[in-house]
Design a protein around this motif. Structure first.
Motif, PDB file in Angstrom:
ATOM      1  N   UNK A 130      17.770  32.801  38.980  1.00 41.63           N
ATOM      2  CA  UNK A 130      18.719  33.653  39.803  1.00 41.63           C
ATOM      3  C   UNK A 130      18.045  33.992  40.754  1.00 41.63           C
ATOM      4  N   UNK A 131      17.630  32.960  41.580  1.00 39.01           N
ATOM      5  CA  UNK A 131      17.187  33.082  43.030  1.00 39.01           C
ATOM      6  C   UNK A 131      16.241  33.964  43.214  1.00 39.01           C
ATOM      7  N   UNK A 147      20.031  37.608  31.165  1.00 40.86           N
ATOM      8  CA  UNK A 147      19.681  36.235  31.835  1.00 40.86           C
ATOM      9  C   UNK A 147      19.458  35.596  30.195  1.00 40.86           C
ATOM     10  N   UNK A 175      23.020  29.126  42.256  1.00 41.91           N
ATOM     11  CA  UNK A 175      21.877  30.351  42.707  1.00 41.91           C
ATOM     12  C   UNK A 175      21.550  30.809  41.314  1.00 41.91           C
ATOM     13  N   UNK A 176      22.004  30.505  40.031  1.00 42.87           N
ATOM     14  CA  UNK A 176      21.361  30.951  38.636  1.00 42.87           C
ATOM     15  C   UNK A 176      20.318  30.235  38.178  1.00 42.87           C
ATOM     16  N   UNK A 177      20.610  28.905  37.879  1.00 41.86           N
ATOM     17  CA  UNK A 177      19.741  27.960  37.430  1.00 41.86           C
ATOM     18  C   UNK A 177      18.751  27.469  38.212  1.00 41.86           C
ATOM     19  N   UNK A 178      19.203  27.361  39.544  1.00 37.18           N
ATOM     20  CA  UNK A 178      18.189  26.805  40.924  1.00 37.18           C
ATOM     21  C   UNK A 178      17.540  25.625  40.714  1.00 37.18           C
ATOM     22  N   UNK A 179      17.596  24.788  39.565  1.00 40.29           N
ATOM     23  CA  UNK A 179      16.959  23.567  39.319  1.00 40.29           C
ATOM     24  C   UNK A 179      17.059  22.435  40.467  1.00 40.29           C
ATOM     25  N   UNK A 228      22.461  22.985  44.606  1.00 44.66           N
ATOM     26  CA  UNK A 228      21.768  23.822  43.637  1.00 44.66           C
ATOM     27  C   UNK A 228      22.647  24.934  43.210  1.00 44.66           C
ATOM     28  N   UNK A 279      11.488  22.632  36.230  1.00 45.24           N
ATOM     29  CA  UNK A 279      11.629  22.330  37.803  1.00 45.24           C
ATOM     30  C   UNK A 279      11.100  23.553  38.141  1.00 45.24           C
ATOM     31  N   UNK A 323       8.864  30.017  36.175  1.00 45.02           N
ATOM     32  CA  UNK A 323       9.847  29.535  37.095  1.00 45.02           C
ATOM     33  C   UNK A 323      10.674  30.784  37.351  1.00 45.02           C
ATOM     34  N   UNK A 356      13.820  14.481  38.079  1.00 42.34           N
ATOM     35  CA  UNK A 356      15.182  14.495  37.398  1.00 42.34           C
ATOM     36  C   UNK A 356      15.416  13.194  36.917  1.00 42.34           C
ATOM     37  N   UNK A 365      18.693  19.757  39.775  1.00 40.52           N
ATOM     38  CA  UNK A 365      18.345  18.623  38.985  1.00 40.52           C
ATOM     39  C   UNK A 365      19.741  17.948  38.553  1.00 40.52           C
TER      40      UNK A 365
END
Ligand SMILES: Cc1cc2nc3c(=O)[nH]c(=O)nc-3n(C[C@H](O)[C@H](O)[C@@H](O)COP(=O)(O)OP(=O)(O)OC[C@H]3O[C@@H](n4cnc5c(N)ncnc54)[C@H](O)[C@@H]3O)c2cc1C
Ligand SMILES: Cc1cc2nc3c(=O)[nH]c(=O)nc-3n(C[C@H](O)[C@H](O)[C@H](O)COP(=O)(O)OP(=O)(O)OC[C@H]3O[C@@H](n4cnc5c(N)ncnc54)[C@H](O)[C@@H]3O)c2cc1C
Lengths: 255, 321
Positions: free
Chosen positions: B132-133, A24, A119-123, A117, B113, B129, B101, A125
């Motif tokens: 990766x879910x 990551x 599934x990795x960064x998840x933000x 959104x 975020x 935070x 944002x 935004x």
């Protein structure tokens, strides 16, 4: 009308638990990469808009050369063309800046469609940042397109527990959720077309922009503490088991 | 450090997790001010003071009755300029996320975020935070001032009501014209508890398939007795047993209740991505080998059509409801 669908390459969700902290941190993942699942819904949403209201659905991603395979998946689903913006250094605001520049270069985009959104960064935004970069209205949580034309769009949005029907003038950015539609399977003909398609690669220089200096810094990548789950099972008749479970939950003070 | 906390409102009522953002801001130390935007939000502004904000900015206008990203963004930027706050904090609701944002992008500052934890270090924020879910945790710092962060609902305790009072500063709404028009609002049934705010969730999966209507009726009855929200797996949603807004997981909602009761749910990784950080997980499943049992704290192996009503009966008796 042109619908530009933004997709990102992300790990297969079944393999997310296998991502190691060092991977990551470096961004060099050993897991299977696919189209971000939310973006498969965005592709479906955009392709349906093309089918319903006319025009062309296009796909775009910001990423490395390997992301071209994901653009082929978008073509196989039915997009008419696809573009790679080659960059692996931008943070979210940088990606928004690059996508906005690409939209301006294309010149004829009516609606930008994103997933809600990754599934990795998840933000979640990026869609808003992209809307701000373009000066376009942004509708997030889009569950259904009611109507759309060159002038504007009516959609249903999920807002907290409520559902809003809203209109916005075109051009606009839409971030969609799963309810927009189940991603279709690629047809044989589209798969063949996709395999042969020319996919233009644009660099930031081609877009006439400098990649903005990242403003987000991440450190200390780690696994979350493991659940110390040793399951306690309750047996007996349904009523006996239920009583025992309830006692345990009361003792845990979660009721 | 001076922190401005955005208090989201809906129909003149504060969105509950906003008080968690206020609580987190107070725990950072320094000065904490609140910004309440909405219509008929006098009581919310007073409550922000009672919960510890030392000054409350209020924008109270019919044009602000419903969240409008473009208008609210101009409002927040104007108040930030006036207070000269070092940090802006909001709850990571859909609206809070969008607002953070937009303000962040416009001001050219980063957004941390969806934090689980947040602390202040030399006048800057450090957020923790999940990425990766939920499979990786990371510390995030951002450049620029104000520092902006959003806090995941239920990640912090709400600021307690102390009974203090704070001066309320009325601010005129920013002069911007709305481009997005809301035509209709379909609200959730009154009393329906939001999944992301719920401290207890009872969820149903494909295990209800032999009689989905009865299955979810039983699940709702248990939820009602426990004061819980109702959730579902994607398989249950895709089969049309229950609408999408109830879906928990990778492509649904991420929740973190104190108690999550999974009924007839196998425990696929994509479901765990949504509820894996629940404090206590209970599994009710007829298959003792189902993967859900490897993350559950408690379980009953059996038919949910028998176990769930038994639990409802037991809860009614024990909790006097
Ligand atoms: C694990 C991880 C965490 C990161 N966290 C942050 C962070 O907190 N802040 C930050 O500024 N940067 C972050 N980045 C850097 C990176 O710039 C982002 O991934 C950025 O591409 C979008 O952020 P997101 O993944 O949270 O997207 P989201 O905002 O969750 O994505 C929403 C939608 O935007 C579209 N989209 C997102 N990325 C792209 C893309 N590259 N190309 C085309 N469309 C796209 C998709 O339609 C997607 O569904 C992170 C990267 C990774 C891999
Ligand atoms: C990209 C992607 C995204 C996804 N997103 C999500 C998501 O957001 N949320 C989500 O939930 N899933 C998601 N999934 C799907 C996920 O992989 C699983 O398919 C899904 O979670 C299975 O739902 P389930 O557990 O209800 O059904 P099943 O896996 O079919 O399990 C049903 C369970 O019920 C039990 N059962 C049957 N009858 C009874 C009975 N009478 N009493 C008690 N137990 C009984 C069975 O033993 C079984 O364990 C996603 C998948 C992908 C690929």
């Amino acid at each position: 009308m042109r619908y530009l669908i933004c997709i990102k390459q992300t790990p297969d969700t079944a393999e997310l638990p296998k991502v190691k902290p060092e991977e990551a941190a470096s961004g060099r993942l050993s897991v299977q990469l696919v189209v971000n699942p939310w973006d498969e819904h965005a592709l479906e949403g955009g392709i349906r808009m093309m089918e319903t209201y006319g025009g062309e659905a296009s796909a775009i991603t910001v990423g490395g050369e390997d992301a071209i395979e994901r653009l082929r998946s978008a073509l196989a689903m039915g997009c008419k063309d696809a573009t790679l913006v080659k960059d692996t250094t931008a943070d979210a605001w940088g990606v928004a800046t690059l996508l906005a520049a690409a939209v301006r270069k294309m010149g004829n985009v009516t609606y930008v469609i994103t997933g809600q959104m990754t599934v990795d960064g998840n933000s979640g935004t990026l869609p808003v940042a992209l809307g701000r970069a373009l000066g376009w209205p942004v509708l997030t949580g889009v569950a259904r397109v009611v109507s759309a034309d060159e002038k504007g769009i009516t959609v249903e949005r999920i807002v907290g527990q409520a559902r809003h029907t809203v209109t916005a003038p075109a051009p606009a950015v839409l971030a969609v959720v799963k309810e927009i539609g189940e991603p279709r399977y690629p047809t044989f003909i589209n798969i063949r077309k996709a395999a042969r398609a020319e996919i233009p690669v644009w660099t930031p220089a081609d877009l006439g922009v400098k990649v903005p200096v990242p403003v987000v810094h991440m450190s200390d990548f780690r696994k979350p503490p493991a659940r110390e789950a040793k399951v306690v099972l309750f047996n007996g008749t349904p009523d006996e088991a239920a009583q025992a479970l309830l006692d345990a939950l009361l003792a845990e003070k979660v009721l | 450090m001076k922190t401005l906390v955005f208090i989201e409102t809906d129909s003149g009522v504060a969105v509950g997790s906003s008080w968690e953002a206020l609580g987190k801001a107070l725990s950072l130390g320094g000065e904490v001010e609140a910004l309440v935007i909405g219509h008929a939000v006098e009581a919310v502004a007073a409550e922000a003071g009672a919960r510890g904000a030392t000054k409350v900015y209020r924008i109270d206008d019919p044009s602000r009755a419903l969240f409008d990203l473009e208008l609210y963004t101009e409002d927040v930027k104007a108040v930030l300029a006036e207070t000269n706050a070092d940090a802006l904090l909001a709850s990571h609701t859909g609206n809070g996320r969008d607002l953070a944002a937009a303000v962040g992008f416009d001001l050219g500052v980063g957004v941390i975020a969806d934090c689980l934890e947040l602390k202040a270090e030399d006048g800057k924020l450090v957020g923790t935070r999940p990425i990766y879910s939920g499979n990786i945790l990371v510390d995030v710092r951002v450049d620029g001032r104000p520092q902006i962060a959003t806090l995941r609902p239920r990640a912090a305790a709400p600021a307690p009501v102390t009974g203090a009072t704070a001066p309320i500063v009325d601010v005129a709404p920013a002069a911007a014209k709305a481009r997005v028009q809301v035509q209709a609002v379909e609200r959730a049934e009154t009393g329906e508890i939001s999944l992301t705010d719920a401290s207890i969730i009872v969820s149903g999966g494909r295990g209800v398939a032999k009689d989905p209507d009865l299955g979810f009726k039983l699940i709702r009855e248990l939820a009602q007795v426990l004061g819980a929200a109702v959730g579902a797996s994607r398989a249950a949603v895709d089969a049309g047993f229950i609408p999408y807004k109830y879906q928990v997981g990778q492509t649904g909602k991420v929740v973190r209740p104190d108690l999550y009761i999974a009924c007839g749910i196998s425990g696929a990784v994509q479901h765990l991505a949504g509820m894996g950080s629940s404090k206590v997980i209970v599994a009710i499943n007829k298959d003792a080998e189902a993967p859900i049992f490897s993350v559950a704290n408690y379980g009953i192996v059996g038919d949910l059509f028998e176990i769930v009503p038994a639990l409802t009966r037991a809860a009614k008796a024990k909790l006097n409801r």
